[in-house]
Design a protein around this motif. Structure first.
Motif, PDB file in Angstrom:
ATOM      1  N   ARG A  49      16.942  25.506  -6.544  1.00  0.00           N
ATOM      2  CA  ARG A  49      17.521  24.528  -7.462  1.00  0.00           C
ATOM      3  C   ARG A  49      16.969  24.716  -8.881  1.00  0.00           C
ATOM      4  O   ARG A  49      17.710  24.662  -9.864  1.00  0.00           O
ATOM      5  CB  ARG A  49      17.225  23.108  -6.972  1.00  0.00           C
ATOM      6  N   LEU A  50      15.673  24.949  -8.989  1.00  0.00           N
ATOM      7  CA  LEU A  50      15.051  25.130 -10.295  1.00  0.00           C
ATOM      8  C   LEU A  50      15.502  26.438 -10.945  1.00  0.00           C
ATOM      9  O   LEU A  50      15.775  26.476 -12.153  1.00  0.00           O
ATOM     10  CB  LEU A  50      13.529  25.101 -10.162  1.00  0.00           C
ATOM     11  N   HIS A  51      15.575  27.509 -10.158  1.00  0.00           N
ATOM     12  CA  HIS A  51      16.070  28.774 -10.702  1.00  0.00           C
ATOM     13  C   HIS A  51      17.517  28.618 -11.193  1.00  0.00           C
ATOM     14  O   HIS A  51      17.887  29.164 -12.241  1.00  0.00           O
ATOM     15  CB  HIS A  51      16.014  29.870  -9.633  1.00  0.00           C
ATOM     16  N   HIS A  52      18.311  27.881 -10.441  1.00  0.00           N
ATOM     17  CA  HIS A  52      19.705  27.685 -10.822  1.00  0.00           C
ATOM     18  C   HIS A  52      19.798  26.923 -12.145  1.00  0.00           C
ATOM     19  O   HIS A  52      20.623  27.254 -13.015  1.00  0.00           O
ATOM     20  CB  HIS A  52      20.447  26.935  -9.720  1.00  0.00           C
ATOM     21  N   THR A  53      18.958  25.896 -12.311  1.00  0.00           N
ATOM     22  CA  THR A  53      18.938  25.151 -13.569  1.00  0.00           C
ATOM     23  C   THR A  53      18.538  26.054 -14.723  1.00  0.00           C
ATOM     24  O   THR A  53      19.124  26.004 -15.816  1.00  0.00           O
ATOM     25  CB  THR A  53      17.958  23.971 -13.476  1.00  0.00           C
ATOM     26  N   TYR A  69      13.274  25.905 -19.385  1.00  0.00           N
ATOM     27  CA  TYR A  69      12.543  26.361 -18.202  1.00  0.00           C
ATOM     28  C   TYR A  69      11.857  27.706 -18.486  1.00  0.00           C
ATOM     29  O   TYR A  69      10.658  27.851 -18.330  1.00  0.00           O
ATOM     30  CB  TYR A  69      13.507  26.513 -17.023  1.00  0.00           C
ATOM     31  N   ILE A  70      12.649  28.695 -18.865  1.00  0.00           N
ATOM     32  CA  ILE A  70      12.162  30.061 -19.113  1.00  0.00           C
ATOM     33  C   ILE A  70      11.136  30.464 -18.057  1.00  0.00           C
ATOM     34  O   ILE A  70      10.022  30.883 -18.387  1.00  0.00           O
ATOM     35  CB  ILE A  70      11.572  30.217 -20.531  1.00  0.00           C
ATOM     36  N   ARG A  87      13.075  35.373  -9.874  1.00  0.00           N
ATOM     37  CA  ARG A  87      12.840  35.320  -8.435  1.00  0.00           C
ATOM     38  C   ARG A  87      11.992  36.490  -7.945  1.00  0.00           C
ATOM     39  O   ARG A  87      11.082  36.315  -7.136  1.00  0.00           O
ATOM     40  CB  ARG A  87      14.191  35.288  -7.695  1.00  0.00           C
ATOM     41  N   GLU A  88      12.298  37.690  -8.442  1.00  0.00           N
ATOM     42  CA  GLU A  88      11.550  38.875  -8.004  1.00  0.00           C
ATOM     43  C   GLU A  88      10.090  38.800  -8.453  1.00  0.00           C
ATOM     44  O   GLU A  88       9.187  39.231  -7.722  1.00  0.00           O
ATOM     45  CB  GLU A  88      12.201  40.143  -8.564  1.00  0.00           C
ATOM     46  N   HIS A 118      20.343  32.640  -3.115  1.00  0.00           N
ATOM     47  CA  HIS A 118      19.642  33.912  -3.024  1.00  0.00           C
ATOM     48  C   HIS A 118      18.777  33.920  -1.767  1.00  0.00           C
ATOM     49  O   HIS A 118      18.024  32.984  -1.506  1.00  0.00           O
ATOM     50  CB  HIS A 118      18.776  34.142  -4.266  1.00  0.00           C
ATOM     51  N   GLN A 119      18.867  34.990  -1.010  1.00  0.00           N
ATOM     52  CA  GLN A 119      18.087  35.107   0.212  1.00  0.00           C
ATOM     53  C   GLN A 119      16.625  35.389  -0.130  1.00  0.00           C
ATOM     54  O   GLN A 119      16.317  36.256  -0.939  1.00  0.00           O
ATOM     55  CB  GLN A 119      18.629  36.249   1.090  1.00  0.00           C
TER      56      GLN A 119
END
Length: 228
Positions: free
Chosen positions: A19-23, A62-63, A67-68, A3-4
């Motif tokens: 990486r954390l968002h992907h997990t 994680y929850i 990103r936004e 994601h940009q």
């Protein structure tokens, strides 16, 4: 898919965050199945029922903020030149990284985070080190009603993203130190509508001094300013 991110503009921090968002994204199916029986409540606008006796389900989840939401946190913290930020519910440190980047770019200050799950604290601290933001974070382990009792001075911004049944008690604890013009950002006010109802009512009671509105982010993000 990467994601940009044109907000943080720091490849080192962005790499850790992505990486954390992907997990977290990979846990989405497990969360969906967990909440599946309660989907009718969501469709009826009642929110998911929060059971404080079953918090063990969340101990390895994680929850995080999306990103936004993270980009919004960064921009808000920069806009008010935040020097002291308090975060209830640091988890694996996703939101902490957005906030600590803002503190760094503001020139000085600390994110004071708190997390009750020891394993999450260990991982979050590693992520903070990896992102190069250690000097801007004070991550405390334990019950937030105890770990947040000794904050010096005024608070510029609060992120409420911990267990919903504790949110109002945490807000009341921090309320006297939140400065005029300070912000409170609250995650999941739509998802856990019933559990957070009294919390949102506190923010919207005029005598408490806040102006507050729900943003259409991640099922309801409450943005509140202490206007006096």
């Amino acid at each position: 898919m990467r994601h940009q991110n044109n907000v943080l503009r720091d490849p080192k921090v962005e790499a850790v965050l992505e990486r954390l968002h992907h997990t977290a994204d990979r846990q989405a199916l497990k969360l969906f199945l967990h909440y599946l029986p309660q989907l009718p409540r969501l469709f009826l606008g009642q929110g998911i029922h929060w059971n404080p006796d079953r918090t063990h389900f969340y101990r390895d989840k994680y929850i995080p903020i999306e990103r936004e939401q993270g980009q919004l946190l960064y921009l808000l913290a920069r806009a008010i030149n935040a020097q002291t930020i308090v975060e209830f519910g640091s988890s694996y440190g996703v939101s902490t990284l957005y906030l600590a980047t803002a503190i760094r770019d503001n020139g000085q200050g600390k994110v004071i985070g708190t997390e009750i799950v020891p394993e999450k604290v260990i991982q979050a601290r590693q992520h903070i080190v990896e992102a190069g933001l250690t000097e801007f974070v004070d991550l405390r382990e334990g019950d937030a009603l105890k770990t947040l009792q000794d904050i010096d001075g005024s608070i510029d911004l609060v992120l409420m993203d911990g267990y919903p049944h504790l949110a109002l008690d945490i807000l009341r604890l921090l309320h006297p130190q939140i400065r005029q013009g300070g912000l409170v950002i609250s995650d999941n006010v739509g998802t856990f509508k019933t559990a957070l109802n009294s919390y949102v009512e506190f923010l919207r009671t005029p005598s408490h001094g806040y102006r507050s509105a729900t943003l259409p982010l991640k099922g309801g993000t409450e943005l509140s300013i202490k206007a006096g």
